[in-house]
Scaffold this motif. Structure first.
Motif, PDB file in Angstrom:
ATOM      1  N   LYS A 116       0.947  -1.477  -0.177  1.00  0.00           N
ATOM      2  CA  LYS A 116      -0.201   0.119   0.023  1.00  0.00           C
ATOM      3  C   LYS A 116       0.729   1.126  -0.123  1.00  0.00           C
ATOM      4  O   LYS A 116       0.397   2.284  -0.221  1.00  0.00           O
ATOM      5  N   MET A 117       1.951   0.977   0.379  1.00  0.00           N
ATOM      6  CA  MET A 117       2.846   2.340   0.624  1.00  0.00           C
ATOM      7  C   MET A 117       4.357   2.156   0.323  1.00  0.00           C
ATOM      8  O   MET A 117       4.797   1.221   0.558  1.00  0.00           O
ATOM      9  N   LEU A 118       4.965   3.213  -0.125  1.00  0.00           N
ATOM     10  CA  LEU A 118       6.571   3.206  -0.253  1.00  0.00           C
ATOM     11  C   LEU A 118       6.911   4.296   0.630  1.00  0.00           C
ATOM     12  O   LEU A 118       6.636   5.438   0.743  1.00  0.00           O
ATOM     13  N   LEU A 119       7.857   3.678   1.708  1.00  0.00           N
ATOM     14  CA  LEU A 119       8.508   4.572   2.711  1.00  0.00           C
ATOM     15  C   LEU A 119       9.794   4.980   2.297  1.00  0.00           C
ATOM     16  O   LEU A 119      10.488   4.241   1.824  1.00  0.00           O
ATOM     17  N   PHE A 120      10.198   6.433   2.621  1.00  0.00           N
ATOM     18  CA  PHE A 120      11.503   6.766   2.423  1.00  0.00           C
ATOM     19  C   PHE A 120      12.025   6.982   3.762  1.00  0.00           C
ATOM     20  O   PHE A 120      11.471   8.028   4.520  1.00  0.00           O
TER      21      PHE A 120
END
Length: 293
Positions: A215-219
């Motif tokens: 659901k998400m791409l985290l940096f």
């Protein structure tokens, strides 16, 4: 370990030797070791022993128990807490006494490492078996079993990084499955704001550790801290996130075959991401593509 150490923590004649830092911390020190022991003792050992006459059936044991072997993930996730506790009270008389009774050459911490080593050993054993069984019955299943074990190791490894994320406001367990994680050079390009920022951004990349969820791409930014003179422990401080439902991807960037772009909101924000190798880039792109489709 369970009889000679864990049970001894409840032994009335040794209670006075247990350091206060260790009181009621048995679960932290040993993690889910009882669960791992129980699984092997009741189930897995018997199933493997049944294959002594028919080694070609061995792969099926691993495939059948894929879910059960996830118990190692829980053990590895707890390991940093266990090690921190051991550093605090590993030199206590209580542990020395237990070690003496067991006549162990090594102290408890060496044995607590065993499950972590074991989960990586299975794949080596399966590889050895594959070498010996070219084109024979059960080879395809062996290959599948090997892939399964490598998959478990990957998810253990990924989850070890995931528990070190700091500063993320939400709950990472709600982001779906963690598919990939790794370090990259990242340049950003915002359409909003001054052009100056844009030009500066072109030159110096940021080092970012990326976590790709369904659901998400985290940096995140990786930080390494020395834990009281011991090995460095990494933590990942959260910087920003992109919802996978709103991103687009450009697979090739002119002039560098290790770069790809992830953009947001009709290219209002563009993230140029450089992998350490073309293979790595392609693996990430195929995972991202799966999510987007």
């Amino acid at each position: 370990l369970l009889q000679g150490y864990a049970s001894e923590m409840d032994n009335p004649s040794l209670v006075h030797l247990i350091p206060s830092a260790l009181q009621n911390k048995k679960e932290i020190l040993f993690g889910n070791l009882p669960e791992i022991y129980d699984f092997h003792n009741r189930i897995f050992l018997k199933e493997i022993e049944n294959c002594i006459e028919n080694p070609e059936l061995l792969a099926r044991c691993f495939l059948k128990r894929k879910e059960d072997l996830q118990i190692y993930e829980k053990y590895c996730q707890n390991k940093p807490r266990s090690e921190a506790l051991w550093r605090q009270c590993g030199d206590s008389i209580f542990f020395q006494e237990c070690q003496r009774k067991l006549d162990h050459k090594l102290s408890l911490d060496a044995y607590l490492l065993k499950p972590v080593q074991r989960i990586t050993k299975y794949q080596l054993l399966l590889k050895e078996m594959l070498k010996c069984s070219k084109n024979s019955e059960g080879t395809a299943e062996l290959e599948e079993a090997l892939a399964t074990m490598l998959d478990i190791i990957k998810s253990v490894n990924d989850s070890m990084h995931q528990i070190a994320i700091t500063g993320y406001e939400g709950d990472v367990s709600e982001l779906g499955k963690l598919l990939m994680q790794g370090s990259f050079n990242v340049w950003t390009d915002h359409k909003k704001g001054h052009n100056k920022v844009k030009d500066l951004a072109r030159f110096k990349p940021m080092q970012r550790h990326l976590f790709l969820y369904t659901k998400m791409l985290l940096f995140c930014k990786k930080r390494e801290e020395n834990t009281d003179g011991h090995e460095k422990t990494a933590s990942y401080s959260f910087k920003n996130s992109l919802k996978m439902s709103t991103v687009g991807i450009t697979e090739n960037v002119k002039g560098d075959n290790k770069k790809f772009e992830i953009w947001y909101n009709g290219r209002e924000e563009v993230y140029i991401i450089q992998a350490s190798s073309v293979e790595l880039k392609n693996t990430w792109i195929s995972e991202i593509r799966k999510v987007l489709t």
